[in-house]
Design a protein around this motif. Sequence first.
Motif, PDB file in Angstrom:
ATOM      1  N   SER A  46     -50.275 -17.114  93.773  1.00  0.00           N
ATOM      2  CA  SER A  46     -48.684 -16.933  93.826  1.00  0.00           C
ATOM      3  C   SER A  46     -48.435 -17.734  94.709  1.00  0.00           C
ATOM      4  O   SER A  46     -47.126 -18.288  94.574  1.00  0.00           O
ATOM      5  CB  SER A  46     -48.367 -15.454  94.137  1.00  0.00           C
ATOM      6  N   GLN A  47     -48.798 -18.023  95.801  1.00  0.00           N
ATOM      7  CA  GLN A  47     -48.446 -18.950  97.018  1.00  0.00           C
ATOM      8  C   GLN A  47     -48.313 -20.416  96.449  1.00  0.00           C
ATOM      9  O   GLN A  47     -47.493 -20.941  96.509  1.00  0.00           O
ATOM     10  CB  GLN A  47     -49.274 -18.725  98.361  1.00  0.00           C
ATOM     11  N   LEU A  48     -49.744 -20.555  95.653  1.00  0.00           N
ATOM     12  CA  LEU A  48     -49.339 -22.198  95.344  1.00  0.00           C
ATOM     13  C   LEU A  48     -48.682 -22.308  94.036  1.00  0.00           C
ATOM     14  O   LEU A  48     -47.936 -23.107  93.841  1.00  0.00           O
ATOM     15  CB  LEU A  48     -51.102 -22.271  94.555  1.00  0.00           C
ATOM     16  N   GLN A  49     -48.388 -21.340  93.418  1.00  0.00           N
ATOM     17  CA  GLN A  49     -47.476 -21.385  92.190  1.00  0.00           C
ATOM     18  C   GLN A  49     -46.042 -21.622  92.908  1.00  0.00           C
ATOM     19  O   GLN A  49     -45.228 -22.410  92.379  1.00  0.00           O
ATOM     20  CB  GLN A  49     -47.373 -20.139  91.404  1.00  0.00           C
ATOM     21  N   ARG A  50     -45.566 -20.803  93.891  1.00  0.00           N
ATOM     22  CA  ARG A  50     -44.286 -20.934  94.732  1.00  0.00           C
ATOM     23  C   ARG A  50     -43.994 -22.275  95.322  1.00  0.00           C
ATOM     24  O   ARG A  50     -42.980 -22.886  94.984  1.00  0.00           O
ATOM     25  CB  ARG A  50     -43.889 -19.877  95.359  1.00  0.00           C
ATOM     26  N   ALA A  51     -45.116 -22.608  95.630  1.00  0.00           N
ATOM     27  CA  ALA A  51     -45.040 -24.036  96.352  1.00  0.00           C
ATOM     28  C   ALA A  51     -44.690 -25.237  95.661  1.00  0.00           C
ATOM     29  O   ALA A  51     -43.950 -26.255  95.969  1.00  0.00           O
ATOM     30  CB  ALA A  51     -46.312 -24.422  97.366  1.00  0.00           C
ATOM     31  N   PHE A  52     -45.740 -25.108  94.247  1.00  0.00           N
ATOM     32  CA  PHE A  52     -45.261 -26.209  93.091  1.00  0.00           C
ATOM     33  C   PHE A  52     -43.949 -26.059  92.476  1.00  0.00           C
ATOM     34  O   PHE A  52     -43.738 -26.981  91.843  1.00  0.00           O
ATOM     35  CB  PHE A  52     -46.709 -26.255  92.398  1.00  0.00           C
ATOM     36  N   ASP A  53     -43.525 -24.679  92.621  1.00  0.00           N
ATOM     37  CA  ASP A  53     -42.239 -24.582  92.018  1.00  0.00           C
ATOM     38  C   ASP A  53     -41.052 -25.234  92.452  1.00  0.00           C
ATOM     39  O   ASP A  53     -40.123 -25.266  91.965  1.00  0.00           O
ATOM     40  CB  ASP A  53     -42.118 -23.037  91.589  1.00  0.00           C
ATOM     41  N   ASP A  54     -41.253 -25.678  93.709  1.00  0.00           N
ATOM     42  CA  ASP A  54     -40.143 -26.467  94.500  1.00  0.00           C
ATOM     43  C   ASP A  54     -39.877 -27.601  93.984  1.00  0.00           C
ATOM     44  O   ASP A  54     -40.500 -28.733  94.282  1.00  0.00           O
ATOM     45  CB  ASP A  54     -40.658 -26.387  96.025  1.00  0.00           C
ATOM     46  N   PRO A  58     -40.902 -33.529  97.855  1.00  0.00           N
ATOM     47  CA  PRO A  58     -41.560 -34.652  97.370  1.00  0.00           C
ATOM     48  C   PRO A  58     -43.048 -34.633  97.004  1.00  0.00           C
ATOM     49  O   PRO A  58     -43.678 -35.302  96.344  1.00  0.00           O
ATOM     50  CB  PRO A  58     -41.518 -35.845  98.356  1.00  0.00           C
ATOM     51  N   VAL A  59     -43.630 -33.639  98.191  1.00  0.00           N
ATOM     52  CA  VAL A  59     -44.998 -33.422  98.118  1.00  0.00           C
ATOM     53  C   VAL A  59     -45.432 -31.889  98.263  1.00  0.00           C
ATOM     54  O   VAL A  59     -44.260 -31.222  98.766  1.00  0.00           O
ATOM     55  CB  VAL A  59     -45.684 -34.149  99.028  1.00  0.00           C
ATOM     56  N   VAL A  60     -46.399 -31.422  98.006  1.00  0.00           N
ATOM     57  CA  VAL A  60     -47.081 -30.124  98.421  1.00  0.00           C
ATOM     58  C   VAL A  60     -47.731 -30.385  99.510  1.00  0.00           C
ATOM     59  O   VAL A  60     -49.167 -31.212  99.255  1.00  0.00           O
ATOM     60  CB  VAL A  60     -47.552 -29.410  97.385  1.00  0.00           C
ATOM     61  N   ALA A  61     -47.853 -29.456 100.635  1.00  0.00           N
ATOM     62  CA  ALA A  61     -48.998 -29.821 101.704  1.00  0.00           C
ATOM     63  C   ALA A  61     -49.816 -28.368 101.633  1.00  0.00           C
ATOM     64  O   ALA A  61     -49.278 -27.449 101.379  1.00  0.00           O
ATOM     65  CB  ALA A  61     -48.202 -30.016 103.188  1.00  0.00           C
ATOM     66  N   ARG A  82     -55.113 -28.483  91.244  1.00  0.00           N
ATOM     67  CA  ARG A  82     -55.020 -29.849  90.437  1.00  0.00           C
ATOM     68  C   ARG A  82     -54.138 -29.696  89.043  1.00  0.00           C
ATOM     69  O   ARG A  82     -53.263 -30.461  88.720  1.00  0.00           O
ATOM     70  CB  ARG A  82     -56.190 -30.226  90.010  1.00  0.00           C
ATOM     71  N   ASP A  83     -54.396 -28.231  88.679  1.00  0.00           N
ATOM     72  CA  ASP A  83     -53.618 -28.147  87.275  1.00  0.00           C
ATOM     73  C   ASP A  83     -52.003 -27.937  87.547  1.00  0.00           C
ATOM     74  O   ASP A  83     -51.265 -28.557  86.908  1.00  0.00           O
ATOM     75  CB  ASP A  83     -54.059 -26.639  86.516  1.00  0.00           C
ATOM     76  N   LEU A  84     -51.509 -27.415  88.740  1.00  0.00           N
ATOM     77  CA  LEU A  84     -50.358 -27.349  89.094  1.00  0.00           C
ATOM     78  C   LEU A  84     -49.828 -28.784  89.487  1.00  0.00           C
ATOM     79  O   LEU A  84     -48.525 -29.091  89.288  1.00  0.00           O
ATOM     80  CB  LEU A  84     -50.283 -26.538  90.246  1.00  0.00           C
ATOM     81  N   ALA A  85     -50.457 -29.636  90.197  1.00  0.00           N
ATOM     82  CA  ALA A  85     -50.186 -30.796  90.762  1.00  0.00           C
ATOM     83  C   ALA A  85     -49.808 -31.726  89.377  1.00  0.00           C
ATOM     84  O   ALA A  85     -48.929 -32.414  89.400  1.00  0.00           O
ATOM     85  CB  ALA A  85     -51.241 -31.427  91.615  1.00  0.00           C
ATOM     86  N   GLU A  86     -50.657 -31.594  88.082  1.00  0.00           N
ATOM     87  CA  GLU A  86     -50.401 -32.310  87.228  1.00  0.00           C
ATOM     88  C   GLU A  86     -49.296 -31.781  86.292  1.00  0.00           C
ATOM     89  O   GLU A  86     -48.451 -32.707  85.773  1.00  0.00           O
ATOM     90  CB  GLU A  86     -51.536 -32.447  86.302  1.00  0.00           C
ATOM     91  N   GLU A  87     -49.257 -30.452  86.318  1.00  0.00           N
ATOM     92  CA  GLU A  87     -48.002 -29.827  85.346  1.00  0.00           C
ATOM     93  C   GLU A  87     -46.665 -30.166  86.150  1.00  0.00           C
ATOM     94  O   GLU A  87     -45.735 -30.420  85.558  1.00  0.00           O
ATOM     95  CB  GLU A  87     -48.323 -28.452  85.424  1.00  0.00           C
ATOM     96  N   LYS A  88     -46.815 -30.045  87.439  1.00  0.00           N
ATOM     97  CA  LYS A  88     -45.269 -30.383  88.174  1.00  0.00           C
ATOM     98  C   LYS A  88     -45.191 -31.628  88.619  1.00  0.00           C
ATOM     99  O   LYS A  88     -44.205 -31.995  89.133  1.00  0.00           O
ATOM    100  CB  LYS A  88     -45.426 -29.411  89.325  1.00  0.00           C
ATOM    101  N   ASN A  89     -46.230 -32.718  88.237  1.00  0.00           N
ATOM    102  CA  ASN A  89     -46.098 -34.077  88.738  1.00  0.00           C
ATOM    103  C   ASN A  89     -46.114 -34.015  90.325  1.00  0.00           C
ATOM    104  O   ASN A  89     -44.970 -34.915  90.528  1.00  0.00           O
ATOM    105  CB  ASN A  89     -45.011 -34.793  88.058  1.00  0.00           C
TER     106      ASN A  89
END
Length: 285
Positions: A46-54, A58-61, A82-89
């Motif tokens: 859930s933390q990863l999802q919320r971070a990538f939903d921002d 410009p990046v996720v740390a 990696r899946d979230l990074a590709e999905e959210k670019n």
Amino acid sequence: MVSLRSYLPRRFRKDETVIPLVRLHGTIAAGGNQFRPSLNLAAVASQLQRAFDDKQAPVVAISVNSPGGSPVQSRLIFRRIRDLAEEKNKKVLVFVEDVAASGGYMIAVAGDEIIADPSSIVGSIGVVSASFGFTGLLEKLGVERRVYTAGKNKATLDPFRPENPADVEHLKELQLDVHQVFIDLVKERRGARLADDPNLFTGMFWSGVRGHGLGLVDQLGDMHSVLRARYGEKVRVRIVSAPRGFLGRRLPGAVAQFQGQALAAAASEGLNAVEERALWSRFGL
């Protein structure tokens, strides 16, 4: 005087760059509980999802501080990042604190860039299995152990029996399979950045400085300095925290109110705690 700037909606703070940060700290294992939480996909999804939903970031740390643990959970966390990074670019910056070794390094290579403290520990690209041998202990205690199996290999690696060379050989074959998965993943992610060094995939680990020379990390430094250099003095890190437990407390903080449960949990997980401590101590921590 207390600044109210941080309470303003982001649209009124357009000159400020906000970077979501997920902290992946601890030994990696499935399960865990409120008294001894573990790092695994269920705990951090859930933390990863919320971070990538921002959308405006410009990046996720991601901050990694782990001596390793379960190869399965390590790869699951890697894959989710990696899946979230590709999905959210989104580009991913991984910052290594004390240690990103073994499964911790497997998670770290999910980053598009890995930035490590010069004194951190990185690497340990290998597989280890550990247990305890109690051969003769029950006999000394006057206890008879009875094991009944359907299938001659169901009691493989029983710690109360003498070590069987065939069992050990089978375990080593499994380790080689898992090790190759790890090696392939590191090569896929790090590619030409890796140095041609015969010790790279032997399980050896190095300081951040040496790891930089070997291509295991891209840059030496700390999170705030790197982010300020790239995004300006007004960059702000927003920690994406784990869900709060009951009564608004984070689950580990509730231990003091439930001493009886904590003692029971400590008794049942004594050996697990010893193994967890051993993981950290391998790297002098």
